[in-house]
Design a protein around this motif. Structure first.
Motif, PDB file in Angstrom:
ATOM      1  N   ARG A 130       1.747  17.428  -0.205  1.00 38.81           N
ATOM      2  CA  ARG A 130       0.468  16.841  -0.601  1.00 38.81           C
ATOM      3  C   ARG A 130       0.118  17.321  -1.985  1.00 38.81           C
ATOM      4  O   ARG A 130       0.214  18.520  -2.271  1.00 38.81           O
ATOM      5  CB  ARG A 130      -0.618  17.272   0.369  1.00 38.81           C
ATOM      6  CG  ARG A 130      -0.884  16.247   1.442  1.00 38.81           C
ATOM      7  CD  ARG A 130      -2.146  16.592   2.165  1.00 38.81           C
ATOM      8  NE  ARG A 130      -2.095  17.948   2.683  1.00 38.81           N
ATOM      9  CZ  ARG A 130      -2.530  18.294   3.883  1.00 38.81           C
ATOM     10  NH1 ARG A 130      -3.045  17.393   4.666  1.00 38.81           N
ATOM     11  NH2 ARG A 130      -2.489  19.540   4.302  1.00 38.81           N
ATOM     12  N   PRO A 131      -0.298  16.398  -2.849  1.00 40.29           N
ATOM     13  CA  PRO A 131      -0.622  16.777  -4.220  1.00 40.29           C
ATOM     14  C   PRO A 131      -1.578  17.961  -4.290  1.00 40.29           C
ATOM     15  O   PRO A 131      -1.401  18.864  -5.089  1.00 40.29           O
ATOM     16  CB  PRO A 131      -1.264  15.520  -4.781  1.00 40.29           C
ATOM     17  CG  PRO A 131      -0.653  14.411  -4.005  1.00 40.29           C
ATOM     18  CD  PRO A 131      -0.432  14.953  -2.624  1.00 40.29           C
ATOM     19  N   ALA A 132      -2.563  17.981  -3.394  1.00 40.50           N
ATOM     20  CA  ALA A 132      -3.576  19.026  -3.476  1.00 40.50           C
ATOM     21  C   ALA A 132      -3.001  20.402  -3.148  1.00 40.50           C
ATOM     22  O   ALA A 132      -3.597  21.424  -3.464  1.00 40.50           O
ATOM     23  CB  ALA A 132      -4.729  18.701  -2.530  1.00 40.50           C
TER      24      ALA A 132
ATOM     25  N   ARG B  42       5.780  17.519  -9.743  1.00 40.83           N
ATOM     26  CA  ARG B  42       5.496  17.053 -11.099  1.00 40.83           C
ATOM     27  C   ARG B  42       4.583  18.063 -11.809  1.00 40.83           C
ATOM     28  O   ARG B  42       4.718  18.320 -13.004  1.00 40.83           O
ATOM     29  CB  ARG B  42       4.866  15.661 -11.093  1.00 40.83           C
ATOM     30  CG  ARG B  42       4.920  15.094 -12.476  1.00 40.83           C
ATOM     31  CD  ARG B  42       4.456  13.677 -12.612  1.00 40.83           C
ATOM     32  NE  ARG B  42       4.234  13.470 -14.013  1.00 40.83           N
ATOM     33  CZ  ARG B  42       3.143  13.862 -14.653  1.00 40.83           C
ATOM     34  NH1 ARG B  42       2.161  14.420 -13.980  1.00 40.83           N
ATOM     35  NH2 ARG B  42       3.024  13.697 -15.944  1.00 40.83           N
ATOM     36  N   GLY B  43       3.678  18.661 -11.048  1.00 42.21           N
ATOM     37  CA  GLY B  43       2.836  19.712 -11.627  1.00 42.21           C
ATOM     38  C   GLY B  43       3.693  20.870 -12.112  1.00 42.21           C
ATOM     39  O   GLY B  43       3.461  21.424 -13.188  1.00 42.21           O
TER      40      GLY B  43
ATOM     41  N   VAL C 199       3.340  10.839  -9.195  1.00 48.67           N
ATOM     42  CA  VAL C 199       2.582  11.279 -10.367  1.00 48.67           C
ATOM     43  C   VAL C 199       1.854  12.589 -10.076  1.00 48.67           C
ATOM     44  O   VAL C 199       1.782  13.475 -10.910  1.00 48.67           O
ATOM     45  CB  VAL C 199       1.557  10.197 -10.781  1.00 48.67           C
ATOM     46  CG1 VAL C 199       0.563  10.756 -11.787  1.00 48.67           C
ATOM     47  CG2 VAL C 199       2.257   8.986 -11.357  1.00 48.67           C
ATOM     48  N   ALA C 200       1.325  12.678  -8.860  1.00 46.96           N
ATOM     49  CA  ALA C 200       0.426  13.793  -8.558  1.00 46.96           C
ATOM     50  C   ALA C 200       1.082  14.881  -7.712  1.00 46.96           C
ATOM     51  O   ALA C 200       0.424  15.835  -7.347  1.00 46.96           O
ATOM     52  CB  ALA C 200      -0.810  13.262  -7.837  1.00 46.96           C
TER      53      ALA C 200
ATOM     54  N   LEU D 132       0.838  -1.193   0.000  1.00 43.32           N
ATOM     55  CA  LEU D 132       0.000   0.000   0.000  1.00 43.32           C
ATOM     56  C   LEU D 132       0.876   1.247   0.000  1.00 43.32           C
ATOM     57  O   LEU D 132       0.657   2.178  -0.774  1.00 43.32           O
ATOM     58  CB  LEU D 132      -0.932  -0.010   1.222  1.00 43.32           C
ATOM     59  CG  LEU D 132      -1.834   1.210   1.392  1.00 43.32           C
ATOM     60  CD1 LEU D 132      -2.696   1.450   0.162  1.00 43.32           C
ATOM     61  CD2 LEU D 132      -2.706   1.073   2.629  1.00 43.32           C
ATOM     62  N   GLU D 133       1.915   1.224   0.844  1.00 43.71           N
ATOM     63  CA  GLU D 133       2.806   2.394   0.899  1.00 43.71           C
ATOM     64  C   GLU D 133       3.505   2.635  -0.432  1.00 43.71           C
ATOM     65  O   GLU D 133       3.621   3.771  -0.871  1.00 43.71           O
ATOM     66  CB  GLU D 133       3.874   2.202   1.980  1.00 43.71           C
ATOM     67  CG  GLU D 133       3.413   2.581   3.358  1.00 43.71           C
ATOM     68  CD  GLU D 133       4.430   2.179   4.409  1.00 43.71           C
ATOM     69  OE1 GLU D 133       5.615   2.496   4.244  1.00 43.71           O
ATOM     70  OE2 GLU D 133       4.025   1.516   5.377  1.00 43.71           O
TER      71      GLU D 133
ATOM     72  N   GLU E 269       8.408  12.321 -14.090  1.00 45.71           N
ATOM     73  CA  GLU E 269       8.551  12.376 -15.548  1.00 45.71           C
ATOM     74  C   GLU E 269       7.424  13.215 -16.155  1.00 45.71           C
ATOM     75  O   GLU E 269       6.276  13.068 -15.760  1.00 45.71           O
ATOM     76  CB  GLU E 269       8.418  10.970 -16.143  1.00 45.71           C
ATOM     77  CG  GLU E 269       9.488   9.994 -15.732  1.00 45.71           C
ATOM     78  CD  GLU E 269       9.188   8.593 -16.226  1.00 45.71           C
ATOM     79  OE1 GLU E 269       9.869   8.158 -17.160  1.00 45.71           O
ATOM     80  OE2 GLU E 269       8.262   7.958 -15.690  1.00 45.71           O
TER      81      GLU E 269
ATOM     82  N   LEU F 138       2.591   1.690  -3.494  1.00 50.94           N
ATOM     83  CA  LEU F 138       1.650   2.170  -4.517  1.00 50.94           C
ATOM     84  C   LEU F 138       1.295   3.634  -4.231  1.00 50.94           C
ATOM     85  O   LEU F 138       1.279   4.478  -5.131  1.00 50.94           O
ATOM     86  CB  LEU F 138       0.388   1.300  -4.543  1.00 50.94           C
ATOM     87  CG  LEU F 138      -0.664   1.690  -5.578  1.00 50.94           C
ATOM     88  CD1 LEU F 138      -0.091   1.706  -6.984  1.00 50.94           C
ATOM     89  CD2 LEU F 138      -1.862   0.746  -5.531  1.00 50.94           C
ATOM     90  N   ALA F 139       1.061   3.930  -2.958  1.00 49.86           N
ATOM     91  CA  ALA F 139       0.726   5.308  -2.591  1.00 49.86           C
ATOM     92  C   ALA F 139       1.867   6.236  -2.988  1.00 49.86           C
ATOM     93  O   ALA F 139       1.638   7.324  -3.513  1.00 49.86           O
ATOM     94  CB  ALA F 139       0.452   5.405  -1.091  1.00 49.86           C
TER      95      ALA F 139
ATOM     96  N   ILE G 155       1.928   6.909  -6.713  1.00 51.14           N
ATOM     97  CA  ILE G 155       0.848   7.830  -7.085  1.00 51.14           C
ATOM     98  C   ILE G 155       1.203   9.254  -6.653  1.00 51.14           C
ATOM     99  O   ILE G 155       0.963  10.219  -7.368  1.00 51.14           O
ATOM    100  CB  ILE G 155      -0.484   7.379  -6.432  1.00 51.14           C
ATOM    101  CG1 ILE G 155      -0.956   6.065  -7.056  1.00 51.14           C
ATOM    102  CG2 ILE G 155      -1.545   8.446  -6.529  1.00 51.14           C
ATOM    103  CD1 ILE G 155      -1.436   6.172  -8.485  1.00 51.14           C
ATOM    104  N   GLN G 156       1.838   9.361  -5.478  1.00 51.79           N
ATOM    105  CA  GLN G 156       2.245  10.696  -5.007  1.00 51.79           C
ATOM    106  C   GLN G 156       3.217  11.342  -5.993  1.00 51.79           C
ATOM    107  O   GLN G 156       3.162  12.540  -6.230  1.00 51.79           O
ATOM    108  CB  GLN G 156       2.936  10.589  -3.635  1.00 51.79           C
ATOM    109  CG  GLN G 156       2.032  10.089  -2.528  1.00 51.79           C
ATOM    110  CD  GLN G 156       1.335  11.197  -1.773  1.00 51.79           C
ATOM    111  OE1 GLN G 156       1.774  12.300  -1.775  1.00 51.79           O
ATOM    112  NE2 GLN G 156       0.227  10.900  -1.144  1.00 51.79           N
TER     113      GLN G 156
ATOM    114  N   ASN H  82       7.625  16.299  -1.845  1.00 50.73           N
ATOM    115  CA  ASN H  82       6.939  15.430  -0.895  1.00 50.73           C
ATOM    116  C   ASN H  82       5.631  16.006  -0.400  1.00 50.73           C
ATOM    117  O   ASN H  82       4.949  15.397   0.410  1.00 50.73           O
ATOM    118  CB  ASN H  82       7.862  15.133   0.293  1.00 50.73           C
ATOM    119  CG  ASN H  82       9.155  14.498  -0.186  1.00 50.73           C
ATOM    120  OD1 ASN H  82       9.138  13.650  -1.071  1.00 50.73           O
ATOM    121  ND2 ASN H  82      10.280  14.933   0.349  1.00 50.73           N
TER     122      ASN H  82
END
Lengths: 253, 343
Positions: free
Chosen positions: B337-339, B22-23, B17-18, B7-8, B68, B10-11, B14-15, B335
């Motif tokens: 939070r994506p939001a 990366r933005g 990516v988001a 879970l960690e 990326e 995969l999380a 995803i972090q 690191n």
């Protein structure tokens, strides 16, 4: 700053799309620019609630993910379809309902990075105040992404054991992904259940707040996924409950 | 690497990516993808077919996080970027003293293919010009051409974490048109700076320039140097830690052809570019940057790649000698939070 709201449920049939459509519309009716994106690519559906026929949508989220268009080109202004007459705009990025397109998604998948970039471009390009993400039920890379980037995650559950267990799993995932605001919405509550007791029990179980309780409603079923309930029946108790949830979304940090 | 639960992990993917960082990279990509300045290298037809619109940015951290955007999987030839890494292998094979006796470390200010040697010592000026790179290639140990090439490819595999291939048409074309490099080699042979196995060494030189990489590879190579020579993902050592500083210093002083002085002043990140359109840039102890965009400026550096490195250096304070507080904190953006990123 724009807010991204993901609406998710662990299992199908919770009324997730209906909830998303009503909540997004309620917020748009307060004068905001609101986008809805249907990321339920294997089983799209929210477009029918917004009275957008597949024949009218030549471009969809699928087109964007396959590099055939920009995401803004797949966004449709549905304010008048829904009946928003005053200030406020509502946009929908539908997913394709063509069997061939769905098969392609199932067979090849898609790059979640593109999905993330698409969300950002959509918010910027349409100058949205709110972006609602209607997700595919269950957990997948795509739902992980939607959960991770959301300012607010709303989990819909019905008061039954399977939903309780599934929601517990999803809450764990959301915490791992450091979601800032998590809200629960309980749908299809039988009229014989004591609402306050139910709310209290669920809040204690998950240590998260219940943003709204929605009854199992024949009035809503009667509309049969054609049109948005809260526009047609603005004074109905269900519409009032949506306005309460909308207020919580607007006030959330 | 630290063991993490499914879970960690995969999380965490995803972090990446988001994440807000990366933005940020995505915004850079959007900002510069429309820049049409510069021209694709065309001294051989195989390079001229590169698509000018290709554009990829990859950043890898010393902890193994990878960000990326754009096209990070398309392959292109490494060209001069190989020079920095082959220099490292020559140092491992012979030690600093011997290598220095054959190749100096002075920036030239001359074009990369200049036929010029130090007048007093007859050494090529540095390992990043063709003369110096031919000399370091000559030093690569091994029984015959096959083993020497294999050692070079194995080294790049340790840096990138994957098997690399050679683009044979580019190699053949470079060899067929490489008379200037042949002239440089014979001049050095005349001064006893290289051995007399000239054809073998030149083949090896043209082959190492024709290795196929993508922007992710370039980011991993730089991140490996940034991580004191250990690949952050495979944890394999790619180069003896003692020589990491040698490679990074010549990248800083000579890595960007005759733009190196201005690069150091404006960007301040040790980097090496190639005429295939790649740039690899090392922020020691922190990140490696890999960019790919074929159109080159008149000095031979990727136009969009330079802009990306300039912005990264400025916005996150990555200039080696920066002491001021940057506008953005790199670790917070990576690191966070994506939001929390800019929407």
């Amino acid at each position: 700053m724009p807010k991204v709201v993901s609406v998710h449920s662990y299992r199908g049939g919770t009324g997730k799309s209906n909830f998303t459509a009503n909540l997004a519309t309620t917020i748009a009716m307060t004068g905001k620019r609101v986008g809805v994106i249907d990321t339920d690519l294997p089983s799209p559906g929210i477009h029918s609630l917004f009275c957008l026929e597949p024949e009218q949508t030549t471009k969809t989220l699928n087109s964007y993910l396959w590099g055939d268009c920009e995401i803004q080109d797949a966004a449709y202004n549905i304010s008048s379809n829904v009946g928003i007459t005053d200030a406020g705009e509502l946009f929908l990025v539908p997913a394709s309902v063509r069997a061939d397109d769905i098969a392609k998604i199932l067979k090849d998948g898609y790059d979640v990075k593109l999905l993330n970039d698409g969300f950002r471009k959509l918010v910027k390009g349409l100058e949205l105040d709110y972006l609602f993400i209607d997700t595919h039920p269950g957990l997948s890379k795509e739902t992980f992404l939607s959960i991770a980037i959301s300012h607010i995650l709303i989990l819909i559950l019905r008061p039954d054991k399977q939903d309780y267990q599934g929601t517990a799993v999803t809450v764990d995932v959301a915490r791992q992904l450091k979601v800032r605001n998590l809200m629960l919405a309980v749908n299809k509550v039988h009229s014989l259940l004591n609402g306050d007791a139910l709310r209290q029990r669920i809040e204690e179980t998950y240590s998260e707040s219940v943003a709204g309780l929605f009854p199992l409603s024949e009035d809503m079923v009667q509309l049969a996924s054609e049109g948005v309930f809260c526009v047609k029946y603005q004074d109905h108790p269900i519409s009032q409950e949506f306005r309460k949830v909308a207020q919580k979304i607007i006030e959330a940090n | 690497m630290v063991e993490t639960s499914n879970l960690e992990s995969l999380a965490s993917s995803i972090q990446a990516v988001a994440s807000p960082f990366r933005g940020y990279l995505q915004d850079l990509y959007e900002q510069y993808k429309g820049v049409m300045d510069g021209a694709v290298a065309d001294y051989i037809p195989e390079l001229a077919i590169a698509k000018p619109e290709s554009f990829g940015i990859c950043v890898a951290t010393v902890d193994g996080q990878v960000f990326e955007v754009g096209d990070c999987t398309s392959l292109f030839t490494i060209q001069s970027i190989s020079k920095a890494f082959v220099y490292g292998l020559a140092l491992e094979d012979h030690g600093r003293e011997y290598v220095n006796s054959k190749v100096s470390v002075e920036p030239t200010g001359e074009a990369f293919n200049a036929i010029v040697l130090d007048e007093k010592t007859n050494r090529p000026y540095n390992p990043m010009v063709n003369a110096g790179a031919i000399a370091t290639t000559d030093m690569i140990k091994g029984k015959g051409s096959t083993e020497r090439l294999k050692r070079i490819l194995d080294m790049f595999k340790r840096y990138t974490g994957r098997e690399l291939d050679i683009n044979v048409p580019v190699f053949l074309s470079e060899r067929a048109t490489g008379n200037r490099n042949r002239a440089i080699a014979y001049l050095m042979l005349n001064f006893d700076m290289i051995t007399n196995r000239i054809d073998e060494t030149l083949d090896l030189y043209f082959q190492q320039c024709s290795i196929l990489v993508n922007s992710r590879d370039l980011a991993m190579m730089a991140a490996t140097l940034a991580n004191n020579g250990v690949n952050p993902i495979t944890q394999e050592r790619a180069i003896d830690g003692r020589y990491v500083q040698d490679v990074i210093s010549v990248m800083l002083t000579c890595g960007m052809y005759d733009y190196s002085g201005e690069w150091t002043y404006r960007v301040g990140i040790p980097a090496k570019s190639g005429v295939g359109g790649g740039i690899t840039a090392v922020v020691p102890g922190r990140i490696g940057i890999g960019t790919f965009s074929p159109p080159l400026d008149e000095k031979g550096n990727s136009v969009r790649g330079i802009k990306v490195c300039e912005d990264l250096a400025k916005d996150f304070g990555l200039h080696l000698f920066n002491g001021a507080k940057p506008d953005r904190d790199l670790e917070e953006w990576m690191n966070g939070r994506p939001a929390d990123g800019a929407w």
